[in-house]
Design a protein around this motif. Structure first.
Motif, short mmCIF file in Angstrom:
data_model
loop_
_atom_site.label_atom_id
_atom_site.label_comp_id
_atom_site.label_asym_id
_atom_site.label_seq_id
_atom_site.Cartn_x
_atom_site.Cartn_y
_atom_site.Cartn_z
N LEU A 140 -5.38 2.88 -4.81
CA LEU A 140 -5.94 1.85 -3.95
C LEU A 140 -7.41 1.68 -4.31
O LEU A 140 -8.20 2.62 -4.17
CB LEU A 140 -5.80 2.23 -2.47
CG LEU A 140 -6.52 1.32 -1.47
CD1 LEU A 140 -5.92 -0.08 -1.49
CD2 LEU A 140 -6.45 1.89 -0.06
N VAL A 193 0.84 -1.20 0.00
CA VAL A 193 0.00 0.00 0.00
C VAL A 193 0.87 1.25 0.00
O VAL A 193 0.58 2.25 -0.66
CB VAL A 193 -0.96 0.01 1.21
CG1 VAL A 193 -1.72 1.33 1.30
CG2 VAL A 193 -1.96 -1.14 1.10
N GLY A 230 -3.92 3.53 2.91
CA GLY A 230 -4.15 4.36 1.74
C GLY A 230 -4.65 5.74 2.08
O GLY A 230 -4.20 6.74 1.52
#
Length: 607
Positions: free
Chosen positions: A60, A54, A93
Motif C-alpha cells: 500500500l 486493499v 492496510g
C-alpha cells in the motif's frame, strides 16, 4: 508479481500520483497496480471495492503531499471523518500484518506526526517512508521505491519466535571520556580514503559471566553475554498505564548497545563514538540535567544470544538500541523490536535487504550496499566513461548485494553488463578462463567484489589485458598493493570516503583528544551519529512530572522516523526507508607508485 494499491488525494497530489502510477504500471502491468480513478467500475460501491482491493494487495503506497493532512470538507478535516476514503484505505492496510505500507512523501511534504493523525492511523507515523521528487530526481527516486518493493516480495519478515529467557548484561555508567584511563595504541589500518589511523581499546568487561561466559578481554569471544552489575544499573522504568517510558529523576536513562562484531577494533570504535556523543550532547529538561548511559550486551553474530540480550535490555527499560553490528543479527533484532514497538539504529549493518524488512524498528547510519551499487554505476558511466563491463563477485552476501545493485542500476542507465560471474572466494581460484572471456568481450572494465587473495590472483592473470580492473572489497588499497607488487599497477579501487569538510576534521581532533588516537574506521562516526539521533530524540520529547522523567514512546519513535539534519557525516535523513546515512563514494587509481582519487560523488548530488 506484487499487487500495489495507491492511496492519494486528488486535490493534494493528482499529477505526481499519475506519474507514479504510470511508472509502476510500466514495471508491473496495469493488472497489478490499483488507483481508484482508473480502476473502480462505474456504479460500484467505492467502500466495498476499496476494502476488497486493499485486502488483496501486497503493498500500500500512501501518497502524502502538502495538503494531505489538512484538507477539509464542510468545515471538517477529511481525515477526522471515519468515512473518508483515504482514511479507510490507510486503516485497511495498517490492520493487515502481511502488507507493506509505505508513506510516499511528494511535493516537499513532511512525515505527519502521530499526534496529527486519528488514533486508528497513528501507526502510519512510524512506517519508514520514501520520498519521490519531481524531475530531475523522479526516476532515481522511483527506482529506489521499486527496488524496495521487489526486495520486500523476495524476503518478507519472519514470524517472531516466543520470548526466550533474559540473560545478564554488562552495565556501564556514563563517565566523561577525559577521565578514563589512557587507551593502548593499536596498529594502523591504512585506508587511503579514510585518512585516519589507529584505534583505542576502552571496553569495560564484566566481573561475572553467565550462561555463555568465559572470562577474558577479547570482544570476539563467541556468545558471551556479560554479567550485569545491579548496583550500578539503571532501574527499570515505571509504568503508569500510559505509553510513556518513565524513569526516576536523578537516575540515568539507559540506551542498549548490542555488540555482535568479531572485529575488536570495530567494537572499540563503536563504544568510543557513543561515548563522545554522550559527552557532547548533554540533555537538559525543564532545567534538570538528564544523564544517559549505555548498557552493553556482547553476543557476537549469534541470533539466539541477541534475542536473549534484547529481552534482557528491554526488561531494564532501554529507550532504544544502538546495534547490532552484523547483518544476520540486525534482521532478527528488527523483527523482535517491531513486535514490541522498539527501535534500533545500527552503525555497521549495510546489507541491502535490511531496507526492505517491512518493520518500523530498523534504522542505520551506515550506507546501504544497495545505495553504494547505485551510485557506483553512475560513476562508472559518467565519471569513468565505462559503458561495457564484466562483473565478478564472490560468494559473500555483501559481495552479492553490491554487485546486484550495481548491475541493475548500470543496465538501467544504459550500460552493458557483458556477463556476471559468481566465483568462490578462494586464493586458489583459476582465473584463466575468466580472463579469456574478458579478452574476447572487449569490455572497458572488470568490476570485482571478491576477497583480497582472489583480487591478487585476478590481477596477476589480467596483467596483459586491456580492460581496467576495478576492485571493491573489505581491504585497504595498500594491502592489495603490497601483496600484488607489480600487478597492482593501473588498478582502480572503490571505497566509502569520510566527509571532506572542516567539520569532520574537527570531529577527528575531538575524538583524538579524548581517546589519545584517531578513529581506526568510519564506524566510530556512524556510532556517534546513531547515539546523537537517540540523544536528540530524548531531549526533544522528554518532560518532567512529579519527580519522574517521561518519554512518550510514540513521540520518541516519530522523532527518529522523521529525523533530518546536517551533521559531521553530511545530510542525515532517516525518513528514507530507515537509511539515514550520507554516502560519499570515491574511486582511486594506483599508478607510478601513487594512489590518487579520480572520481568522487555523494548520493545527494544532482549531477
Amino acid at each position: 508479481m506484487p499487487r500495489i494499491f495507491i492511496s492519494y488525494r486528488r486535490a493534494d497530489s493528482i499529477t505526481i500520483t499519475g506519474r507514479i502510477y504510470d511508472r509502476l504500471v510500466a514495471e508491473y502491468s496495469d493488472r497489478n497496480v490499483f488507483k481508484d480513478v482508473d480502476d473502480i467500475p462505474l456504479g460500484a460501491d467505492f467502500r466495498r471495492v476499496l476494502d476488497e482491493e486493499v485486502g488483496s494487495c501486497d503493498v500500500l503506497l500512501v501518497i502524502i503531499g502538502p495538503q494531505w493532512l489538512t484538507l477539509e470538507e464542510n468545515g471538517q478535516r477529511r481525515l477526522d471523518n471515519p468515512d473518508d476514503f483515504v482514511r479507510i484505505e490507510v486503516e485497511a492496510g495498517l490492520n493487515r500484518n502481511d502488507v507493506l505500507v509505505i508513506p510516499v512523501l511528494v511535493k516537499g511534504a513532511g512525515m505527519p506526526s502521530s499526534a496529527d493523525l486519528p488514533p486508528t492511523m497513528r501507526e502510519l507515523a512510524y512506517r519508514n517512508g520514501a520520498v519521490v521528487r519531481d524531475d530531475p530526481d523522479f526516476h532515481r527516486d522511483m527506482n529506489r521505491l521499486i527496488k524496495q518493493i521487489n526486495e520486500y516480495m523476495k524476503a518478507r519478515p519472519k514470524k517472531a519466535v516466543s520470548r526466550p529467557p533474559a540473560v545478564a548484561i554488562q552495565s556501564r555508567p556514563q563517565t566523561p571520556p577525559s577521565k578514563r584511563p589512557s587507551p593502548r595504541r593499536r596498529g594502523a589500518n591504512p585506508l587511503a580514503y579514510l585518512s585516519v589511523l589507529g584505534i583505542v581499546a576502552v571496553i569495560v568487561m564484566a566481573i561475572l559471566l553467565v550462561l555463555y561466559g568465559n572470562n577474558g578481554n577479547n570482544a570476539s569471544s563467541a556468545s558471551k553475554p556479560t554479567a550485569f552489575d545491579g548496583d550500578s544499573a539503571t532501574s527499570a522504568p515505571q509504568d503508569d498505564g500510559s505509553d510513556d517510558m518513565i524513569f526516576p529523576l536523578g537516575e540515568p536513562i539507559p540506551i542498549g548497545v548490542l555488540l555482535t562484531s568479531e572485529d575488536e577494533s570495530e567494537t572499540d570504535d563503536i563504544l568510543q563514538g557513543i561515548d563522545l556523543a554522550l559527552a557532547e550532547h548533554p540533555i537538559e529538561v525543564d532545567g534538570e540535567t538528564i544523564e544517559v548511559r549505555w548498557e552493553n550486551a556482547d553476543s557476537v553474530c549469534d541470533t539466539v544470544a541477541v534475542e536473549e540480550n534484547i529481552f534482557a535490555l528491554l526488561e531494564m527499560g532501554v529507550v532504544g538500541f544502538i546495534g547490532p553490528t552484523c547483518n544476520a543479527t540486525c534482521q532478527r533484532a528488527a523483527e523482535i523490536l517491531h513486535d514490541v514497538n522498539g527501535l534500533m539504529i545500527s552503525p555497521t549493518c549495510d546489507a541491502a535487504e535490511l531496507s526492505f524488512l517491512g518493520t518500523t524498528s530498523f534504522y542505520r547510519t551506515i550506507p546501504s550496499m544497495a545505495d553504494v551499487g547505485w551510485l557506483l554505476a553512475k560513476m562508472f558511466l559518467e565519471d569513468m566513461e565505462f559503458t561495457d563491463v564484466i562483473v565478478i563477485h564472490g560468494d559473500t552476501q555483501r559481495s552479492i548485494d553490491v554487485m546486484s545493485a550495481f548491475a541493475d542500476s548500470f543496465r538501467e542507465k544504459g550500460g552493458t553488463i557483458y556477463t556476471a560471474l559468481a566465483l568462490p572466494d578462494s586464493p586458489d581460484t583459476d582465473f584463466t578462463e575468466v580472463v579469456q572471456t574478458i579478452q574476447e568481450s572487449g569490455v572497458d572494465a572488470v568490476y570485482f567484489t571478491g576477497t583480497l587473495e582472489s583480487a591478487v590472483a585476478l590481477a596477476d592473470t589480467m596483467w596483459d589485458v586491456d580492460a581496467q580492473l576495478v576492485l571493491h572489497g573489505d581491504y585497504a588499497p595498500e594491502e592489495f598493493i603490497e601483496l600484488a607488487g607489480e600487478f597492482a599497477e593501473d588498478v582502480y579501487f572503490v571505497g566509502i570516503a569520510p566527509p571532506d569538510s572542516d567539520e569532520f576534521q574537527d570531529w577527528v581532533n575531538r575524538f583524538s583528544s579524548v581517546t589519545g588516537e584517531e578513529p581506526n574506521q568510519l564506524t566510530a562516526l556512524y556510532a556517534y551519529d546513531a547515539a546523537t539521533i537517540l540523544l536528540n530524540a530524548v531531549k526533544d520529547v522528554a518532560y518532567l512530572e512529579e519527580g519522574t522523567i517521561h518519554i512518550p514512546r510514540a513521540d520518541f519513535q516519530a522523532y527518529v522516523a522523521s529525523y533530518s539534519d546536517t551533521t559531521v557525516s553530511g545530510a542525515i535523513d532517516c525518513s528514507l526507508g530507515g537509511n539515514c546515512a550520507f554516502l560519499n563514494l570515491v574511486i582511486l587509481h594506483y599508478q607510478a607508485n601513487e594512489l590518487n582519487i579520480v572520481a568522487q560523488r555523494d548520493d545527494n548530488s544532482d549531477e
